[in-house]
Design an enzyme around this catalytic site. Sequence first.
Site, PDB file in Angstrom:
ATOM      1  N   GLN A   1      -9.203   1.400  -0.830  1.00  0.00           N
ATOM      2  CA  GLN A   1      -9.089   1.687  -1.870  1.00  0.00           C
ATOM      3  C   GLN A   1      -9.757   3.231  -2.431  1.00  0.00           C
ATOM      4  O   GLN A   1      -9.628   3.712  -3.241  1.00  0.00           O
ATOM      5  CB  GLN A   1      -9.216   1.074  -2.818  1.00  0.00           C
TER       6      GLN A   1
ATOM      7  N   LYS B   1     -12.060 -10.033  -3.965  1.00  0.00           N
ATOM      8  CA  LYS B   1     -10.356  -9.413  -4.330  1.00  0.00           C
ATOM      9  C   LYS B   1     -10.173 -10.424  -5.218  1.00  0.00           C
ATOM     10  O   LYS B   1     -10.986  -9.961  -6.525  1.00  0.00           O
ATOM     11  CB  LYS B   1     -10.325 -10.191  -2.475  1.00  0.00           C
TER      12      LYS B   1
ATOM     13  N   ASP C   1      -6.906  -8.827   3.979  1.00  0.00           N
ATOM     14  CA  ASP C   1      -6.225  -9.692   3.234  1.00  0.00           C
ATOM     15  C   ASP C   1      -6.077 -10.626   3.944  1.00  0.00           C
ATOM     16  O   ASP C   1      -4.804 -11.289   2.921  1.00  0.00           O
ATOM     17  CB  ASP C   1      -4.555  -8.942   2.549  1.00  0.00           C
TER      18      ASP C   1
ATOM     19  N   ARG D   1       1.355   4.275  -2.709  1.00  0.00           N
ATOM     20  CA  ARG D   1       1.347   6.077  -3.169  1.00  0.00           C
ATOM     21  C   ARG D   1       2.690   6.307  -2.674  1.00  0.00           C
ATOM     22  O   ARG D   1       2.465   7.399  -3.212  1.00  0.00           O
ATOM     23  CB  ARG D   1      -0.177   5.606  -1.630  1.00  0.00           C
TER      24      ARG D   1
ATOM     25  N   SER E   1       0.841  -1.153  -0.369  1.00  0.00           N
ATOM     26  CA  SER E   1      -0.255   0.411   0.006  1.00  0.00           C
ATOM     27  C   SER E   1       0.806   1.500   0.066  1.00  0.00           C
ATOM     28  O   SER E   1       0.328   2.689  -0.565  1.00  0.00           O
ATOM     29  CB  SER E   1      -0.960  -0.242   1.006  1.00  0.00           C
TER      30      SER E   1
HETATM   31  C1  S3P Z   1      -5.388  -1.632  -0.487  1.00  0.00           C
HETATM   32  C2  S3P Z   1      -6.846  -1.356  -0.067  1.00  0.00           C
HETATM   33  C3  S3P Z   1      -7.672  -3.130   0.359  1.00  0.00           C
HETATM   34  C4  S3P Z   1      -6.625  -3.910   0.557  1.00  0.00           C
HETATM   35  C5  S3P Z   1      -5.690  -3.985  -0.925  1.00  0.00           C
HETATM   36  C6  S3P Z   1      -4.973  -2.436  -0.628  1.00  0.00           C
HETATM   37  C7  S3P Z   1      -4.725  -0.093  -0.112  1.00  0.00           C
HETATM   38  O1  S3P Z   1      -8.499  -2.749  -0.836  1.00  0.00           O
HETATM   39  O2  S3P Z   1      -7.680  -5.312   0.085  1.00  0.00           O
HETATM   40  O3  S3P Z   1      -4.828  -5.158  -0.578  1.00  0.00           O
HETATM   41  O4  S3P Z   1      -3.961   0.191  -0.498  1.00  0.00           O
HETATM   42  O5  S3P Z   1      -5.698   1.050   0.032  1.00  0.00           O
HETATM   43  P1  S3P Z   1     -10.236  -2.468  -0.481  1.00  0.00           P
HETATM   44  O6  S3P Z   1      -9.780  -0.482   0.077  1.00  0.00           O
HETATM   45  O7  S3P Z   1     -10.550  -2.314  -1.855  1.00  0.00           O
HETATM   46  O8  S3P Z   1     -10.441  -3.003   0.863  1.00  0.00           O
END
Ligand code: S3P
Length: 450
Positions: A176, A354, A327, A33, A29
């Site tokens: 997300q 997912k 996750d 970013r 993540s």
């Molecule tokens: C993430 C948010 C999560 C996660 C993904 C990474 C992110 O997804 O499952 O692996 O970096 O913002 P969701 O926001 O769809 O739950």
Amino acid sequence: MSHNSSPQTVTTTKSEALKGSIRVPGDKSISHRSLMFGALAVGQTKIEGLLESEDILGTAGAMNAVGAVCKKHDDGTWTVDGVGLGSLMEPEAPIDFGNAGTGVRLCMGIFASHPIAVTMVGDASLSRRPMGRVLDPLREMGTEVIARRGDRLPATIRGAQTPLPTTYRVPMASAQVKSAVLLAGLNTPGTTTVIEPVATRDHTEKMLVGFGADLKVEINDAGERVITLQGQPELKPQNITVPGDPSSAAFPIVAALITPGSDVLVEGVLLNEQRIGLITTLLEMGADITVENERESGGEKIGDIRAKHSALKGVTVPAERAPSMIDEYPILSIAAAFAEGETHMLGLEELRVKESDRLAAVARGLEANNIPCVEGEDTLTVTGGATGIGGGTVETHLDHRIAMSFLVLGLAADKSVTVDDAAPIATSFPTFLPLLKELGGKLSVQGENA
Ligand code: S3P
């Protein structure tokens, strides 16, 4: 990218005690970013410890396609020469995001408030995943969308010339979606507000503040997080050190818990509150896990996590905890298979969308290995302690976490476990197989000597 390469069948077998100190790659993540926000800043952002996986290299490619320059140097660090907010170029060709949901959804937000047209494509897994959850709020902000397959990829968006600020209440627990709206708000005049009824990972908020954005988080009377962002800030380049990914650390940690005699230290892991629900759950199950050398780095708590083989017991994992371990359910279900009694996991609706339908993929994988489980609409119950487990071949459905979870199972199961395709592991944790071997895990890759 793995989704185009031929499948890689891998088998793991009962192993001796796993021992050693390892580092897992940088957080996925934060890596996404770092590249994106670096591209939107004016000047050069330096990144140490970037995760060099397919998903992240896809984001680097996407940022390069809109005018930034993301580059790896001989010392292993990366730099991003940003183009600056508002100055993205229209890419010449469609951008391929491979398997990366975070990559494409956050980029949709960024592109949405720039007057450029961008076509986005992905692999078979990403092309099945819902994009409407991001595209709907972006449409409200004035973005035009052409997505013929019911808001799935491939999709073209034409960013708004004069984007409109919005107040958006995120209808599902999704970092997300929250992030896409905030990122669209960056190049939007005025105040963009995102209301988050259920808190999710906060990397976008924290890092945008680090890059100089005027962003505030308040809790309203209903207990919801209210995030306000003032549009069109000048983002300033940063020096970033990416901590180890707790979602990757989860695999060696659970491997150590279930393999007799094991003692494994995973160094330098991110301990952000919104990311460590699995550790909380494992501790409730009786896991011998300790956090050593807790420290701060770049505004985040990090530490070394030691895990030793443990007698686990089944627990109920409350729905409220899901966002902080979203996750980690596939690997938790493997720990649950070795726990005494039943483990009930609640509030799993997001697992259906997912990289695969993870709830179904986990349940089928457990069944293939004689582990009793009950799959509900948004729940999973695993009964631990069955004998004669293993021996199955698991369909991974282009899902890295399904592949890694079942390879961990094989290290401690009675019979070996095979996954039909381990290639997608390269999307998030390219060093997974060598690290498992380094710890003493027995694995064989079809067509290679073990
Ligand atoms: C993430 C948010 C999560 C996660 C993904 C990474 C992110 O997804 O499952 O692996 O970096 O913002 P969701 O926001 O769809 O739950």
